[in-house]
Design an enzyme around this catalytic site. Structure first.
Site, PDB file in Angstrom:
ATOM      1  N   GLY A  78      34.823 -36.704 -15.266  1.00  0.00           N
ATOM      2  CA  GLY A  78      34.935 -37.068 -13.851  1.00  0.00           C
ATOM      3  C   GLY A  78      35.743 -36.015 -13.117  1.00  0.00           C
ATOM      4  CB  VAL A  98      40.717 -35.158 -14.684  1.00  0.00           C
ATOM      5  CG1 VAL A  98      41.578 -34.327 -15.625  1.00  0.00           C
ATOM      6  CG2 VAL A  98      41.577 -35.856 -13.641  1.00  0.00           C
ATOM      7  N   GLY A  99      38.050 -34.138 -15.851  1.00  0.00           N
ATOM      8  CA  GLY A  99      37.380 -33.469 -16.978  1.00  0.00           C
ATOM      9  C   GLY A  99      36.397 -32.403 -16.543  1.00  0.00           C
ATOM     10  CE  LYS A 142      50.482 -46.432  -7.954  1.00  0.00           C
ATOM     11  NZ  LYS A 142      49.995 -45.110  -8.376  1.00  0.00           N
ATOM     12  N   GLY A 170      35.674 -37.513 -21.136  1.00  0.00           N
ATOM     13  CA  GLY A 170      35.683 -37.919 -19.732  1.00  0.00           C
ATOM     14  C   GLY A 170      35.247 -36.745 -18.888  1.00  0.00           C
TER      15      GLY A 170
HETATM   16  P1  NAD Z   1      37.002 -40.408 -12.763  1.00  0.00           P
HETATM   17  O1  NAD Z   1      36.665 -41.827 -12.553  1.00  0.00           O
HETATM   18  O2  NAD Z   1      36.580 -39.386 -11.759  1.00  0.00           O
HETATM   19  O3  NAD Z   1      36.402 -39.924 -14.182  1.00  0.00           O
HETATM   20  C1  NAD Z   1      36.579 -40.627 -15.371  1.00  0.00           C
HETATM   21  C2  NAD Z   1      35.572 -40.101 -16.384  1.00  0.00           C
HETATM   22  O4  NAD Z   1      35.805 -40.730 -17.625  1.00  0.00           O
HETATM   23  C3  NAD Z   1      34.120 -40.400 -16.005  1.00  0.00           C
HETATM   24  O5  NAD Z   1      33.321 -39.298 -16.382  1.00  0.00           O
HETATM   25  C4  NAD Z   1      33.790 -41.612 -16.878  1.00  0.00           C
HETATM   26  O6  NAD Z   1      32.409 -41.707 -17.142  1.00  0.00           O
HETATM   27  C5  NAD Z   1      34.575 -41.264 -18.114  1.00  0.00           C
HETATM   28  N1  NAD Z   1      34.867 -42.378 -19.013  1.00  0.00           N
HETATM   29  C6  NAD Z   1      35.228 -43.643 -18.708  1.00  0.00           C
HETATM   30  N2  NAD Z   1      35.383 -44.352 -19.831  1.00  0.00           N
HETATM   31  C7  NAD Z   1      35.123 -43.517 -20.865  1.00  0.00           C
HETATM   32  C8  NAD Z   1      35.134 -43.643 -22.272  1.00  0.00           C
HETATM   33  N3  NAD Z   1      35.445 -44.812 -22.851  1.00  0.00           N
HETATM   34  N4  NAD Z   1      34.826 -42.552 -23.019  1.00  0.00           N
HETATM   35  C9  NAD Z   1      34.518 -41.379 -22.455  1.00  0.00           C
HETATM   36  N5  NAD Z   1      34.508 -41.191 -21.125  1.00  0.00           N
HETATM   37  C10 NAD Z   1      34.803 -42.247 -20.340  1.00  0.00           C
HETATM   38  O7  NAD Z   1      38.572 -40.368 -13.005  1.00  0.00           O
HETATM   39  P2  NAD Z   1      39.518 -39.105 -12.939  1.00  0.00           P
HETATM   40  O8  NAD Z   1      40.079 -38.993 -11.555  1.00  0.00           O
HETATM   41  O9  NAD Z   1      38.841 -37.928 -13.567  1.00  0.00           O
HETATM   42  O10 NAD Z   1      40.729 -39.608 -13.847  1.00  0.00           O
HETATM   43  C11 NAD Z   1      40.672 -39.591 -15.268  1.00  0.00           C
HETATM   44  C12 NAD Z   1      42.047 -39.898 -15.814  1.00  0.00           C
HETATM   45  O11 NAD Z   1      42.976 -38.931 -15.345  1.00  0.00           O
HETATM   46  C13 NAD Z   1      42.640 -41.246 -15.401  1.00  0.00           C
HETATM   47  O12 NAD Z   1      43.473 -41.657 -16.472  1.00  0.00           O
HETATM   48  C14 NAD Z   1      43.514 -40.892 -14.205  1.00  0.00           C
HETATM   49  O13 NAD Z   1      44.549 -41.835 -14.020  1.00  0.00           O
HETATM   50  C15 NAD Z   1      44.060 -39.576 -14.665  1.00  0.00           C
HETATM   51  N6  NAD Z   1      44.533 -38.694 -13.582  1.00  0.00           N
HETATM   52  C16 NAD Z   1      43.710 -38.309 -12.570  1.00  0.00           C
HETATM   53  C17 NAD Z   1      44.181 -37.419 -11.602  1.00  0.00           C
HETATM   54  C18 NAD Z   1      43.290 -36.908 -10.495  1.00  0.00           C
HETATM   55  O14 NAD Z   1      43.696 -35.953  -9.829  1.00  0.00           O
HETATM   56  N7  NAD Z   1      42.091 -37.442 -10.294  1.00  0.00           N
HETATM   57  C19 NAD Z   1      45.494 -36.949 -11.658  1.00  0.00           C
HETATM   58  C20 NAD Z   1      46.321 -37.365 -12.713  1.00  0.00           C
HETATM   59  C21 NAD Z   1      45.815 -38.230 -13.672  1.00  0.00           C
END
Ligand code: NAD
Length: 370
Positions: free
Chosen positions: A179, A181-182, A77, A177
């Site tokens: 974003g 991932v969700g 990292k 969530g």
């Molecule tokens: P993102 O920013 O695209 O999406 C995050 C989502 O969570 C958004 O819809 C946001 O509105 C929502 N959110 C934020 N705070 C919230 C709350 N208090 N209650 C409900 N929803 C809330 O991020 P992402 O890339 O989807 O990542 C989400 C998580 O997954 C993070 O913990 C990230 O570290 C982890 N992650 C992501 C990836 C990836 O491929 N993007 C891979 C491994 C882990």
């Protein structure tokens, strides 16, 4: 051992490098944790306030995640100290300077992280020829746009469902969530006949026992709106998402959202972690004692890093997605079988799986023998 080795253990870190170039304002740190399985892959984070110790902990998490995924890559990292929203020309100068300063550290491959993106990775590639998470024009596979992590989560659900006595087709899922991932987890689960009965984002939460219209939710998010803008949806208190009865609960937002204060309210058979560390250790233990299975984050959400490693190897998008499916299915099965056999927590089984791969690889490396 001196103070600077306070976080070292039998796995690493193998290198901690600080770089400094006052003429451009560069201050940065790289931690290469363990490279027994291959050159490390890990994100370049741009932030004003990350410590060396935190950088080490993030690098260790990558060692475990990459080893668990069975990738030929160790964990590392890097941190570039600064405001990621600074003037674009200054950001480009800093990222390029960081890459040049670390150009000869061949056992670290830069990837995007908080504060950096695919354009930053293009600058790194331009300087030193070594980065992942690139724009499509440079051979990148846009993993967030394609939903690599959500795709992997859906495969973890497939494998875990028989361990929890439910059929995937017709099951109900709750997703916290919406974003990168969700949203894609909802899409790929929906394709399997799963009803998405409640979702939330940072602006609100909605529920519909008959199943929400996932295509309409995806459209809303693409327009920059909230899931709570879905016409006709029933708004619920975001805190009440844990109360919605379902077969699968997917945390895909923030850390520590399931804790001792709300874990008893969960009415699900399976938790598949999209977010990193979405549960406290205590909550995980309570769920385990109740017979609720949880597939740990670094097993279930490895789709993104598998995609990045496949990109680095020059693979196509199709091959990358096949690899995600194969690896996440095999690892989920291995972890859940181990849980059944030894009665340990899923996280313990996952850590053992990753650490044993790293330790076996270390026995084949000269530096671990002499
Ligand atoms: P993102 O920013 O695209 O999406 C995050 C989502 O969570 C958004 O819809 C946001 O509105 C929502 N959110 C934020 N705070 C919230 C709350 N208090 N209650 C409900 N929803 C809330 O991020 P992402 O890339 O989807 O990542 C989400 C998580 O997954 C993070 O913990 C990230 O570290 C982890 N992650 C992501 C990836 C990836 O491929 N993007 C891979 C491994 C882990």
């Amino acid at each position: 051992m001196g103070e600077e080795f306070r976080f070292a253990d039998d796995l690493g870190p193998t290198k901690v490098i600080h770089v400094y170039e006052p003429s451009v304002g560069l201050r940065g740190t790289l931690v290469v944790d363990n490279v027994a399985t291959g050159p490390s892959i890990g994100g370049l984070r741009m932030a004003p306030d990350v410590s060396t110790e935190e950088c080490f902990r993030l690098a260790r998490a990558m060692t475990m995640k990459n080893a668990a995924a069975g990738l030929p890559h160790g964990g590392g990292k890097s941190v570039l100290y600064g405001d990621p929203r600074c003037e674009p020309a200054q950001k480009e100068r800093l990222v390029r300077a960081m890459a040049c300063a670390l150009g000869d550290v061949g056992d670290y491959i830069f990837g995007p992280d908080m504060g950096t993106d695919e354009v930053c990775m293009a600058w790194v590639k331009d300087e030193i020829g070594r980065s992942v998470g690139l724009p499509r024009e440079l051979g990148g596979i846009p993993l967030d746009e394609l939903g690599a992590t959500g795709f992997g989560l859906a495969h973890a659900v497939d494998v875990a469902a028989p361990h929890c006595d439910f059929e995937v087709d017709g099951a109900r899922a709750v997703i916290q969530g919406f974003g990168s991932v969700g949203l894609h987890a909802a899409r790929f689960l929906g394709e399997r006949g799963v009803r998405i009965v409640a979702v939330s984002d940072s602006r609100g939460a909605i529920a519909e026992p008959a199943g929400l219209d996932v295509d309409a939710l995806v459209e809303l998010k693409r327009d920059g709106r909230s899931v709570s803008d879905l016409p006709g949806a029933t708004a619920i208190d975001p805190e009440a998402l844990v109360d919605v009865e379902c077969e699968v609960w997917v945390p895909a937002a923030r850390p520590d959202v399931i804790h001792e204060g709300n874990v008893d309210r969960l009415r699900t058979k399976l938790i598949v972690s999209g977010a990193n560390i979405p549960m406290t250790d205590a909550a995980e233990r309570i769920l385990h004692e109740r017979g609720v299975i949880s597939v740990p984050d670094f097993i279930a959400n490895a789709g993104g890093v598998i995609c990045a490693a496949m990109e680095y190897a020059g693979s196509t998008q199709t091959a990358a997605f096949e690899s995600i499916a194969e690896r996440i299915r095999a690892n989920t099965a291995q972890v859940l079988d181990d849980v059944k056999r030894r009665g340990v927590l899923p996280r313990e089984a996952a850590v053992d799986l990753a650490a044993s791969r790293v330790r076996t690889a270390m026995t084949m490396r000269r530096w671990s023998v002499f």
